[in-house]
Design a protein around this motif. Structure first.
Motif, short mmCIF file in Angstrom:
data_model
loop_
_atom_site.label_atom_id
_atom_site.label_comp_id
_atom_site.label_asym_id
_atom_site.label_seq_id
_atom_site.Cartn_x
_atom_site.Cartn_y
_atom_site.Cartn_z
N LYS A 64 -16.97 14.19 -31.90
CA LYS A 64 -16.63 14.19 -30.00
C LYS A 64 -15.41 14.60 -29.99
CE LYS A 64 -19.89 10.99 -28.87
NZ LYS A 64 -20.40 11.13 -28.14
N HIS B 166 -11.80 11.94 -26.86
CA HIS B 166 -11.99 10.89 -26.60
C HIS B 166 -10.55 10.11 -25.61
CE1 HIS B 166 -13.42 10.05 -30.17
NE2 HIS B 166 -13.17 11.85 -30.62
N HIS C 222 -12.40 3.50 -24.26
CA HIS C 222 -12.63 4.39 -24.30
C HIS C 222 -13.96 4.51 -24.24
CE1 HIS C 222 -12.04 5.96 -29.10
NE2 HIS C 222 -13.11 6.92 -28.17
N HIS D 139 -16.21 8.84 -23.68
CA HIS D 139 -16.52 10.56 -24.22
C HIS D 139 -16.77 11.31 -22.25
CE1 HIS D 139 -16.87 7.57 -27.77
NE2 HIS D 139 -15.64 8.37 -27.73
N LEU E 119 -18.41 6.78 -34.16
CA LEU E 119 -17.13 8.29 -33.88
C LEU E 119 -16.84 8.71 -35.93
CD1 LEU E 119 -15.16 6.42 -31.40
CD2 LEU E 119 -16.78 7.93 -31.16
#
Ligand code: CU
Length: 239
Positions: free
Chosen positions: A43, A46, A59, A61, A159
């Motif tokens: 990503k 984050h 958490h 994105h 991830l």
């Protein structure tokens, strides 16, 4: 909040209850919003949002508009102080983690830090923790995932790894450096190296993906100094 000339600039407050757009920008060394980011861990951005008492953790994105405004639908569970961390790599620069304090309006009743423990459950999963945090050094932490008493050996990449660990210090929410072990398997063990800067309590948040869903297992762990650690497994010598 600022490092190497970069600043996390929250534009909107965070919402409690119904999710609302949370937007922010990264202001670069030239004073304008940054629009060029490298992909890291799958990503370009984050975003971690944790409550000051460390009982809430997300958490996520966000997506970036062409003008450098990042946005994500977000709600926090309760009013009170939160800290956001943006983890990113600007194009042509080193990776950064920037923090910003946020306030969710309303009455705040801080909860005590959950007790330190070596086992936690999330949904049908149990995660156990082996290893000890030692202040001032890189500490090996092994997290083992099981479901219904059976070890999970088909974790899914998330991830770019089989798990993602975030470690925050209780009190000031200092963000720790965590490195996953390179030779990773799909479970049940996930190994990380965690650098605790001082003795005291920390909260560790493990994101892992199994059967298409990401879950977060949280632990409280206490870092000792090397001198306090008299366990036979300690690598330092007493003479
Ligand atoms: Cu992320």
């Amino acid at each position: 909040m600022s490092q190497d000339g970069y600043t996390l600039d929250p534009i909107t407050p965070i919402a409690t209850g119904a999710p609302a757009d949370f937007t922010f920008r990264i202001i670069g060394p030239d004073g304008g919003p940054v629009t060029g980011f490298e992909v890291a861990h799958d990503k370009k951005m984050h975003l971690i949002v944790a409550s000051r008492d460390l009982t809430s953790f997300q958490h996520v994105h966000p997506e970036m508009a062409p003008d450098g405004t990042w946005s994500i639908r977000l709600a926090v569970p309760e009013a009170g102080p939160y800290r956001a961390f943006a983890d990113f790599v600007p194009q042509g620069a080193e990776g950064l983690t920037l923090g910003a304090d946020l306030q969710a309006a309303g009455d705040y009743r801080p909860k005590p830090l959950p007790q330190a423990g070596r086992t936690t459950s999330v949904g049908d999963y149990t995660v156990s923790l082996a290893g000890d945090l030692v202040a001032g050094r890189s500490s090996k932490i092994t997290l083992t995932v099981s479901k219904g008493g059976e070890p999970v050996t088909d974790l899914q990449p998330y991830l770019g790894a089989y798990g993602h660990l975030v470690a925050l210090r209780a009190g000031d929410l200092a963000h720790l450096h965590v490195h996953p072990e390179e030779s990773a398997t799909a479970g049940p063990e996930i190994v990380f190296y965690v650098e605790a800067p001082s003795r005291g309590d920390y909260r560790l948040f493990l994101d892992f993906q199994h059967e298409g869903e990401v879950r977060t297992a949280a632990f409280t762990a206490t870092a000792t100094t090397a001198d306090e650690d008299d366990s036979p497994a300690a690598t330092h010598g007493h003479s």
